[in-house]
Design a protein around this motif. Structure first.
Motif, PDB file in Angstrom:
ATOM      1  N   TRP A 215      26.681  59.487  51.453  1.00  0.00           N
ATOM      2  CA  TRP A 215      26.196  58.408  52.253  1.00  0.00           C
ATOM      3  C   TRP A 215      27.199  58.103  53.130  1.00  0.00           C
ATOM      4  N   TYR A 216      26.630  57.399  53.726  1.00  0.00           N
ATOM      5  CA  TYR A 216      27.725  56.721  55.154  1.00  0.00           C
ATOM      6  C   TYR A 216      28.287  55.007  53.843  1.00  0.00           C
ATOM      7  N   LYS A 217      29.386  54.868  54.881  1.00  0.00           N
ATOM      8  CA  LYS A 217      30.528  53.660  54.254  1.00  0.00           C
ATOM      9  C   LYS A 217      29.152  52.667  54.218  1.00  0.00           C
ATOM     10  N   ILE A 218      29.783  52.060  53.012  1.00  0.00           N
ATOM     11  CA  ILE A 218      28.871  50.487  52.408  1.00  0.00           C
ATOM     12  C   ILE A 218      29.780  49.500  52.200  1.00  0.00           C
ATOM     13  N   ASP A 219      29.001  48.674  52.836  1.00  0.00           N
ATOM     14  CA  ASP A 219      29.879  47.094  53.209  1.00  0.00           C
ATOM     15  C   ASP A 219      30.321  46.050  52.299  1.00  0.00           C
ATOM     16  N   TYR A 220      31.359  46.206  52.609  1.00  0.00           N
ATOM     17  CA  TYR A 220      32.377  45.612  51.541  1.00  0.00           C
ATOM     18  C   TYR A 220      32.348  43.898  51.793  1.00  0.00           C
ATOM     19  N   SER A 221      31.646  42.950  51.188  1.00  0.00           N
ATOM     20  CA  SER A 221      32.525  41.321  51.626  1.00  0.00           C
ATOM     21  C   SER A 221      33.283  40.841  50.436  1.00  0.00           C
ATOM     22  N   TYR A 222      34.099  40.250  51.536  1.00  0.00           N
ATOM     23  CA  TYR A 222      34.951  39.220  50.036  1.00  0.00           C
ATOM     24  C   TYR A 222      35.774  38.771  50.895  1.00  0.00           C
ATOM     25  N   GLY A 223      36.822  37.339  50.572  1.00  0.00           N
ATOM     26  CA  GLY A 223      36.764  35.961  50.443  1.00  0.00           C
ATOM     27  C   GLY A 223      38.055  36.126  51.272  1.00  0.00           C
ATOM     28  N   ASP A 224      38.984  36.758  51.556  1.00  0.00           N
ATOM     29  CA  ASP A 224      40.793  37.376  51.846  1.00  0.00           C
ATOM     30  C   ASP A 224      41.417  36.447  51.433  1.00  0.00           C
ATOM     31  N   THR A 225      41.627  35.715  50.524  1.00  0.00           N
ATOM     32  CA  THR A 225      41.836  34.772  50.098  1.00  0.00           C
ATOM     33  C   THR A 225      41.887  34.283  48.119  1.00  0.00           C
ATOM     34  N   LEU A 254      40.022  38.148  44.574  1.00  0.00           N
ATOM     35  CA  LEU A 254      41.223  37.671  45.046  1.00  0.00           C
ATOM     36  C   LEU A 254      41.917  38.219  45.255  1.00  0.00           C
ATOM     37  N   THR A 255      42.375  37.784  46.878  1.00  0.00           N
ATOM     38  CA  THR A 255      43.144  38.863  47.770  1.00  0.00           C
ATOM     39  C   THR A 255      44.772  37.888  48.089  1.00  0.00           C
ATOM     40  N   LEU A 256      45.516  38.805  48.111  1.00  0.00           N
ATOM     41  CA  LEU A 256      47.021  38.437  47.842  1.00  0.00           C
ATOM     42  C   LEU A 256      47.900  38.501  49.128  1.00  0.00           C
ATOM     43  N   PRO A 257      47.995  37.603  50.295  1.00  0.00           N
ATOM     44  CA  PRO A 257      48.286  37.619  51.163  1.00  0.00           C
ATOM     45  C   PRO A 257      49.325  38.700  51.288  1.00  0.00           C
ATOM     46  N   GLU A 258      49.190  39.247  52.498  1.00  0.00           N
ATOM     47  CA  GLU A 258      49.474  40.728  52.974  1.00  0.00           C
ATOM     48  C   GLU A 258      50.792  40.782  53.380  1.00  0.00           C
ATOM     49  N   ASP A 259      51.789  38.857  53.374  1.00  0.00           N
ATOM     50  CA  ASP A 259      52.713  38.802  54.489  1.00  0.00           C
ATOM     51  C   ASP A 259      53.497  37.780  52.961  1.00  0.00           C
ATOM     52  N   PRO A 260      54.944  37.604  53.216  1.00  0.00           N
ATOM     53  CA  PRO A 260      56.045  37.249  52.020  1.00  0.00           C
ATOM     54  C   PRO A 260      55.634  35.797  51.535  1.00  0.00           C
ATOM     55  N   GLY A 261      54.148  34.716  52.465  1.00  0.00           N
ATOM     56  CA  GLY A 261      53.135  34.342  51.511  1.00  0.00           C
ATOM     57  C   GLY A 261      52.722  34.477  50.246  1.00  0.00           C
ATOM     58  N   ALA A 262      53.269  35.819  50.261  1.00  0.00           N
ATOM     59  CA  ALA A 262      52.533  36.039  48.482  1.00  0.00           C
ATOM     60  C   ALA A 262      53.938  35.855  47.729  1.00  0.00           C
ATOM     61  N   ILE A 263      54.738  35.205  47.875  1.00  0.00           N
ATOM     62  CA  ILE A 263      55.926  35.594  47.322  1.00  0.00           C
ATOM     63  C   ILE A 263      55.583  33.854  46.407  1.00  0.00           C
ATOM     64  N   LYS A 264      55.098  33.243  46.643  1.00  0.00           N
ATOM     65  CA  LYS A 264      55.022  31.870  46.189  1.00  0.00           C
ATOM     66  C   LYS A 264      53.660  31.927  44.615  1.00  0.00           C
ATOM     67  N   TYR A 265      52.727  32.363  45.258  1.00  0.00           N
ATOM     68  CA  TYR A 265      52.082  33.313  43.866  1.00  0.00           C
ATOM     69  C   TYR A 265      52.666  34.484  42.858  1.00  0.00           C
ATOM     70  N   ILE A 266      53.606  35.074  43.003  1.00  0.00           N
ATOM     71  CA  ILE A 266      54.367  36.163  42.350  1.00  0.00           C
ATOM     72  C   ILE A 266      55.013  35.605  41.298  1.00  0.00           C
ATOM     73  N   LEU A 267      56.090  33.876  42.379  1.00  0.00           N
ATOM     74  CA  LEU A 267      56.898  33.010  41.557  1.00  0.00           C
ATOM     75  C   LEU A 267      56.375  32.240  40.452  1.00  0.00           C
ATOM     76  N   ARG A 268      54.598  31.680  40.488  1.00  0.00           N
ATOM     77  CA  ARG A 268      54.279  30.450  39.749  1.00  0.00           C
ATOM     78  C   ARG A 268      53.795  31.257  38.258  1.00  0.00           C
ATOM     79  N   TRP A 269      52.590  32.636  38.825  1.00  0.00           N
ATOM     80  CA  TRP A 269      51.983  33.031  37.942  1.00  0.00           C
ATOM     81  C   TRP A 269      52.505  34.352  37.454  1.00  0.00           C
ATOM     82  N   LYS A 270      52.757  34.614  36.211  1.00  0.00           N
ATOM     83  CA  LYS A 270      53.018  36.487  36.320  1.00  0.00           C
ATOM     84  C   LYS A 270      52.238  37.164  36.659  1.00  0.00           C
ATOM     85  N   ASN A 271      51.154  37.262  36.840  1.00  0.00           N
ATOM     86  CA  ASN A 271      50.987  38.404  37.289  1.00  0.00           C
ATOM     87  C   ASN A 271      49.180  38.218  38.045  1.00  0.00           C
ATOM     88  N   MET A 272      48.186  39.001  38.605  1.00  0.00           N
ATOM     89  CA  MET A 272      47.170  38.726  39.012  1.00  0.00           C
ATOM     90  C   MET A 272      46.723  38.596  38.657  1.00  0.00           C
TER      91      MET A 272
END
Length: 319
Positions: A215-225, A254-272
């Motif tokens: 089958w063809y690719k299935i579109d996947y919609s997500y919030g990217d946030t 949920l989507t973790l930023p793909e840049d150093p902005g992810a660090i603020k979540y990593i420092l605040r929370w234990k894991n995803m």
């Protein structure tokens, strides 16, 4: 084993969703699969990430693959599922987001793995065999496998795709549901049961989809946030233009930023997982809204076997 899993998730045996499709009302059995509400898992194999593998993504972290602590942190934040593939199937998940990669310098030229941040411990063929076995034991449950990304294929791309597609066709054989020629030919549960077919393979590589079983690719919609409220806003807009003539995935993840902005979540929370557990009640409440639930097809989630995720999605077929 299945009974213990259900009880550990706060479900008793009578509430098992291992065969929920076979118990749908008669009018749902003749509806197209595009008109059902189907639970799925996001980054389905991320429970199996290998902390000893090199970092595959994000790009800005790759150069730190040599540091065990960085790989350990990557695993904590890339691990969106905690249950095995068999447990996800037993719990009622029917759509699987499977991202594939080749391991650099692997001595086996056709061996492939899944990935999310890191590569998995288990190779693709081993996992697909286990899914095939489950499909044989549950012939009325339709499984949708969405294969995508294909990182690291390089100059061997065509050869690797040919090998993987050939393996899939030989493994699932007559259980594969052929892609329809048009909407009027769209599969229903009853059609699949009559033909003894219960595996759909969606493949994000154009050459492979020329074959009738793929089958063809299935579109996947997500919030990217990482903000569940913004996820809802984005999905609400996307659902307004979602197709009704093919599969469509609404990703609650949920989507973790793909840049150093992810660090603020990593420092605040234990894991995803800790953040996902906090957001799931709000997102599950959102999908039950009448103006949302009537437009849904596949609903993919992180931690898909958590209490109430799959039951909430499946019940939208009868509410």
């Amino acid at each position: 084993m299945a009974k213990k899993q259900e009880q550990s998730n706060g479900q008793n045996e009578s509430e098992s969703y291992s065969d929920w499709m076979s118990r749908l009302p008669a009018h749902k059995q003749t509806s197209t699969l595009y008109d059902l509400v189907i639970p799925g898992s996001h980054d389905s194999m991320s429970y199996d990430l290998d902390v000893n593998s090199s970092i595959v993504e994000p790009d800005w972290v790759k150069k730190y693959s040599y540091l065990p602590c960085v790989r350990a942190i990557t695993r904590k934040w890339a691990r969106t599922q905690e249950s095995t593939m068999g447990q996800q199937l037993d719990a009622g998940a029917r759509y699987f987001d499977l991202r594939i990669a080749r391991k650099e310098n692997d001595p086996d030229p056709t061996r492939l793995y899944f990935y999310h941040g890191l590569l998995t411990c288990t190779d693709v063929e081993t996992v697909l065999r286990s899914i095939n076995h489950w499909a044989e034991q549950h012939p009325k449950e339709i499984i949708i496998l969405a294969l995508s990304h294909f990182k690291g294929f390089g100059s061997d791309e065509k050869k690797l795709h040919q090998h993987l597609v050939s393996f899939i066709k030989n493994l699932f054989s007559t259980k594969l549901v052929p892609k329809p020629m048009g909407y009027e030919d769209a599969p229903t549960l009853q059609k699949c049961w009559h033909q003894k077919q219960n595996v759909i393979v969606s493949y994000d590589y154009a050459e492979a989809t020329k074959q009738p079983e793929i089958w063809y690719k299935i579109d996947y919609s997500y919030g990217d946030t990482m903000d569940p409220g913004k996820v809802e806003e984005k999905l609400t807009m996307d659902l307004k233009v979602a197709p009704h003539s093919y599969f469509y995935v609404c990703g609650l993840n949920l989507t973790l930023p793909e840049d150093p902005g992810a660090i603020k979540y990593i420092l605040r929370w234990k894991n995803m997982a800790s953040l996902v557990r906090r957001s799931l009640p709000e997102l599950l409440k959102w999908i039950k809204q009448p103006d949302v639930s009537t437009k849904l097809n596949i609903v993919a989630s992180d931690l898909v076997t958590e209490d109430n995720v799959i039951p909430t999605i499946v019940r939208l077929n009868t509410d």
